[in-house]
Design a protein around this motif. Structure first.
Motif, mmCIF file in Angstrom:
data_model
loop_
_atom_site.group_PDB
_atom_site.id
_atom_site.type_symbol
_atom_site.label_atom_id
_atom_site.label_comp_id
_atom_site.label_asym_id
_atom_site.label_seq_id
_atom_site.Cartn_x
_atom_site.Cartn_y
_atom_site.Cartn_z
ATOM 1 N N LEU A 138 0.803 -1.219 0.000
ATOM 2 C CA LEU A 138 0.000 0.000 0.000
ATOM 3 C C LEU A 138 0.840 1.276 0.000
ATOM 4 O O LEU A 138 0.371 2.328 -0.404
ATOM 5 C CB LEU A 138 -0.950 0.015 1.198
ATOM 6 C CG LEU A 138 -2.090 -0.986 1.131
ATOM 7 C CD1 LEU A 138 -2.881 -0.989 2.428
ATOM 8 C CD2 LEU A 138 -2.996 -0.694 -0.042
ATOM 9 N N THR A 139 2.074 1.186 0.460
ATOM 10 C CA THR A 139 2.923 2.377 0.539
ATOM 11 C C THR A 139 4.046 2.381 -0.495
ATOM 12 O O THR A 139 4.913 3.254 -0.459
ATOM 13 C CB THR A 139 3.529 2.513 1.954
ATOM 14 O OG1 THR A 139 4.291 1.328 2.250
ATOM 15 C CG2 THR A 139 2.455 2.707 2.996
ATOM 16 N N LEU A 144 -8.424 -4.106 5.742
ATOM 17 C CA LEU A 144 -7.998 -2.744 6.101
ATOM 18 C C LEU A 144 -8.221 -2.436 7.577
ATOM 19 O O LEU A 144 -7.411 -1.743 8.192
ATOM 20 C CB LEU A 144 -8.728 -1.730 5.222
ATOM 21 C CG LEU A 144 -8.373 -1.817 3.730
ATOM 22 C CD1 LEU A 144 -9.256 -0.886 2.918
ATOM 23 C CD2 LEU A 144 -6.901 -1.518 3.494
ATOM 24 N N ASP A 155 -5.302 -1.362 10.115
ATOM 25 C CA ASP A 155 -5.474 -0.182 10.966
ATOM 26 C C ASP A 155 -5.224 -0.536 12.431
ATOM 27 O O ASP A 155 -4.511 0.158 13.147
ATOM 28 C CB ASP A 155 -6.887 0.391 10.777
ATOM 29 C CG ASP A 155 -7.105 1.696 11.525
ATOM 30 O OD1 ASP A 155 -6.122 2.330 11.968
ATOM 31 O OD2 ASP A 155 -8.277 2.089 11.663
ATOM 32 N N ASN A 190 -2.314 2.444 10.412
ATOM 33 C CA ASN A 190 -2.443 2.997 9.061
ATOM 34 C C ASN A 190 -3.879 2.792 8.588
ATOM 35 O O ASN A 190 -4.329 1.662 8.423
ATOM 36 C CB ASN A 190 -1.481 2.317 8.084
ATOM 37 C CG ASN A 190 -0.041 2.631 8.414
ATOM 38 O OD1 ASN A 190 0.307 3.767 8.686
ATOM 39 N ND2 ASN A 190 0.798 1.611 8.405
ATOM 40 N N TYR A 218 -6.792 3.152 5.817
ATOM 41 C CA TYR A 218 -7.093 3.263 4.396
ATOM 42 C C TYR A 218 -8.543 2.859 4.177
ATOM 43 O O TYR A 218 -9.094 2.059 4.923
ATOM 44 C CB TYR A 218 -6.214 2.312 3.559
ATOM 45 C CG TYR A 218 -4.741 2.504 3.728
ATOM 46 C CD1 TYR A 218 -4.068 3.521 3.055
ATOM 47 C CD2 TYR A 218 -3.992 1.651 4.539
ATOM 48 C CE1 TYR A 218 -2.705 3.698 3.206
ATOM 49 C CE2 TYR A 218 -2.626 1.821 4.685
ATOM 50 C CZ TYR A 218 -1.993 2.835 4.021
ATOM 51 O OH TYR A 218 -0.646 3.013 4.155
ATOM 52 N N GLU A 263 -9.230 3.922 -1.493
ATOM 53 C CA GLU A 263 -7.795 4.216 -1.513
ATOM 54 C C GLU A 263 -6.989 2.957 -1.843
ATOM 55 O O GLU A 263 -5.996 3.030 -2.563
ATOM 56 C CB GLU A 263 -7.348 4.768 -0.161
ATOM 57 C CG GLU A 263 -7.866 6.157 0.133
ATOM 58 C CD GLU A 263 -7.612 6.581 1.568
ATOM 59 O OE1 GLU A 263 -7.346 7.779 1.756
ATOM 60 O OE2 GLU A 263 -7.693 5.744 2.490
ATOM 61 N N LEU A 264 -7.423 1.824 -1.314
ATOM 62 C CA LEU A 264 -6.757 0.557 -1.601
ATOM 63 C C LEU A 264 -6.778 0.279 -3.099
ATOM 64 O O LEU A 264 -5.743 -0.033 -3.691
ATOM 65 C CB LEU A 264 -7.444 -0.583 -0.840
ATOM 66 C CG LEU A 264 -7.069 -2.011 -1.248
ATOM 67 C CD1 LEU A 264 -5.613 -2.300 -0.949
ATOM 68 C CD2 LEU A 264 -7.972 -3.010 -0.552
ATOM 69 N N ARG A 318 -4.480 2.627 -4.962
ATOM 70 C CA ARG A 318 -3.061 2.295 -4.775
ATOM 71 C C ARG A 318 -2.670 1.024 -5.521
ATOM 72 O O ARG A 318 -1.587 0.952 -6.100
ATOM 73 C CB ARG A 318 -2.733 2.189 -3.292
ATOM 74 C CG ARG A 318 -2.714 3.564 -2.644
ATOM 75 C CD ARG A 318 -2.537 3.490 -1.151
ATOM 76 N NE ARG A 318 -2.645 4.819 -0.587
ATOM 77 C CZ ARG A 318 -1.725 5.355 0.190
ATOM 78 N NH1 ARG A 318 -0.653 4.683 0.514
ATOM 79 N NH2 ARG A 318 -1.901 6.568 0.662
#
Length: 194
Positions: free
Chosen positions: A96-97, A145, A149, A154, A156, A160-161, A164
């Motif tokens: 994800l990053t 997610l 979290d 983190n 998301y 957003e997932l 990305r």
């Protein structure tokens, strides 16, 4: 509980309520698996256009029509299935990053003149795409997610997932990291969508 998508399926399911209501909601959800929900995903316009080119290439070379929605749905479903088979929160966070930090300049290699040019990248235009995805996979994405979290802090959303995953796939392809990208996406689409 936080909302992990615009649909907030997991949040609705986890609301404190009487056991009879919870069972009724569960069975209603379980028997309504075909229901789809529309999600809006924002990506750079260049990513959207590159995806359309890839879809046209697949359609031309494999004679199977592929929409951008099917392309992106295949990426999302593949992610869900990979993470259901093998639990690895660190790998999910890394995925994800991967391309979060924006690249300031583009490096162009000119081997004919033995030079490397650095061109400052301009701000990209974004494009919002609406996708219909089935509730079951949206809920599964929300669960993954929510776990990320809780374990890492983190946060998301499913939107957003998807953005990305989509960016990562196209950027990886652009960098030459995935030479068999077309075959991979064709296989995912034919396995997951058709």
């Amino acid at each position: 509980m936080k909302s992990y998508s615009a649909a907030n399926l997991l949040g609705k399911e986890m609301q404190p309520q009487h056991i009879a209501e919870r069972l009724a909601n569960f069975f209603s959800f379980a028997f309504n698996k075909e229901a789809e929900i529309e999600l809006a995903v924002e990506v750079p316009q260049s990513v959207y256009l590159r995806t359309r080119l890839m879809c046209e290439f697949i359609e031309t070379n494999y004679e199977i029509p592929v929409s951008v929605g099917e392309f992106v749905s295949a990426l999302f479903i593949d992610f869900i299935q990979r993470n259901m088979k093998k639990h690895n929160p660190k790998k999910v966070c890394d995925e994800l990053t991967k391309y979060v930090k924006p690249i300031e300049s583009l490096e162009i290699n000119d081997p004919m003149n033995n030079k490397i040019y650095l061109i400052k990248k301009k701000e990209h235009s974004t494009y919002v795409v609406g996708f219909s995805l089935d509730k079951v996979n949206i809920r599964r994405g929300e669960m993954i997610l929510a776990e990320i979290d809780e374990l890492t802090g983190n946060y998301y959303t499913v939107e957003e997932l998807i953005s990305r995953l989509w960016n990562n796939f196209i950027k990886g392809f652009s960098e030459g990291n995935n030479e068999k990208a077309i075959e991979k996406i064709f296989k995912m689409i034919s396995t997951h969508i058709k």
